[in-house]
Scaffold this motif. Structure first.
Motif, PDB file in Angstrom:
ATOM      1  N   MET A   1      37.871  17.308  20.630  1.00 20.50           N
ATOM      2  CA  MET A   1      38.992  16.373  20.700  1.00 20.50           C
ATOM      3  C   MET A   1      40.194  17.120  21.248  1.00 20.50           C
ATOM      4  N   GLU A   2      41.043  16.432  22.000  1.00 20.73           N
ATOM      5  CA  GLU A   2      42.253  17.029  22.541  1.00 20.73           C
ATOM      6  C   GLU A   2      43.445  16.128  22.247  1.00 20.73           C
ATOM      7  N   ASN A   3      44.565  16.774  21.862  1.00 22.06           N
ATOM      8  CA  ASN A   3      45.803  16.054  21.566  1.00 22.06           C
ATOM      9  C   ASN A   3      45.522  14.849  20.655  1.00 22.06           C
ATOM     10  N   PHE A   4      44.967  15.128  19.509  1.00 19.28           N
ATOM     11  CA  PHE A   4      44.450  14.103  18.621  1.00 19.28           C
ATOM     12  C   PHE A   4      45.282  13.991  17.349  1.00 19.28           C
ATOM     13  N   SER A   5      45.023  12.928  16.599  1.00 19.75           N
ATOM     14  CA  SER A   5      45.617  12.707  15.294  1.00 19.75           C
ATOM     15  C   SER A   5      44.590  11.991  14.424  1.00 19.75           C
ATOM     16  N   LEU A   6      44.275  12.564  13.253  1.00 15.01           N
ATOM     17  CA  LEU A   6      43.312  11.981  12.320  1.00 15.01           C
ATOM     18  C   LEU A   6      44.014  11.682  11.004  1.00 15.01           C
ATOM     19  N   ARG A   7      43.708  10.529  10.427  1.00 14.12           N
ATOM     20  CA  ARG A   7      44.327  10.136   9.160  1.00 14.12           C
ATOM     21  C   ARG A   7      43.271   9.758   8.132  1.00 14.12           C
TER      22      ARG A   7
END
Length: 204
Positions: A55-61
């Motif tokens: 993954m690149e430039n990601f955000s996980l919540r």
């Protein structure tokens, strides 16, 4: 005499199908037992320590049962390893909220996070900050900050550990040590090695 031979022949013809079926069944059984398995033994391929996705430039919540954000993990690039189920993250940034909504942030050059982001290992200019308790209570916890080249943060249990030199700032107090184990729930701070502290008296 000829009649007896004819009767014997007729009886043999009556039992011939039964005998033939028995011979065929025995032959089939022998053939199955003698034939080696077609596919041979199934060899399980060992899981190697190689990423199975990026993954690149990601955000996980992750969210709690009420739908509120519990943890948010951001990074420049991530690699997931199926053998350990951990994610390696470059330029990791973590925001985590406890049950009272208090915020803890963590940043580092590189990090390792488990599947639910409840456990994070920070490497390279690692910083963990627990914001001050804004409840206004008399014994409200002040802002806390940890700095080291390695920090192991347990988000759910509010624990921070390091086996490398670490700086700990709590309010206006500043402590340095070679190793640290801090349990915020139990309010226990264990320091070892060369420990130096600068403590500021509380105002009267």
């Amino acid at each position: 005499m000829m009649r007896l031979l004819r009767d014997a022949w007729d009886r043999s013809l009556l039992y011939f199908p039964l005998v033939s079926m028995g011979v065929l069944a025995l032959g089939t059984y022998w053939l199955v037992r003698s034939t080696p398995p077609s596919g041979g033994p199934v060899v399980q391929r060992a899981v190697q320590h190689e990423p199975d996705y990026f993954m690149e430039n990601f955000s996980l919540r992750t969210f709690d049962a009420a739908g509120r954000v519990r943890t948010e993990v951001q990074g420049a690039k991530a690699r997931h390893y199926p053998d350990t189920l951990w994610v390696e993250i470059d330029n990791i940034r973590v925001r985590s909220f406890d049950e009272q909504g208090r915020l803890t942030t963590a940043t580092a050059q590189r990090g390792l996070a488990n599947e639910d982001s409840s456990e994070v290992q920070l490497m390279g200019h690692a910083v963990v900050v627990r914001e001050a308790d804004s409840s206004g209570a008399a014994n409200a916890a002040p802002r806390m900050e940890f700095r080291s080249e390695f920090l192991h943060a347990f988000m759910n249990t509010e624990r921070v550990q390091s086996h490398l030199p670490v700086e700990f700032v709590r309010g206006k107090d500043r402590i340095t040590a070679d190793r640290l184990d801090f349990d915020n729930v139990e309010q226990v701070l264990q320091l070892s090695g060369r420990v130096k502290a600068t403590l500021t008296p509380a105002p009267n």
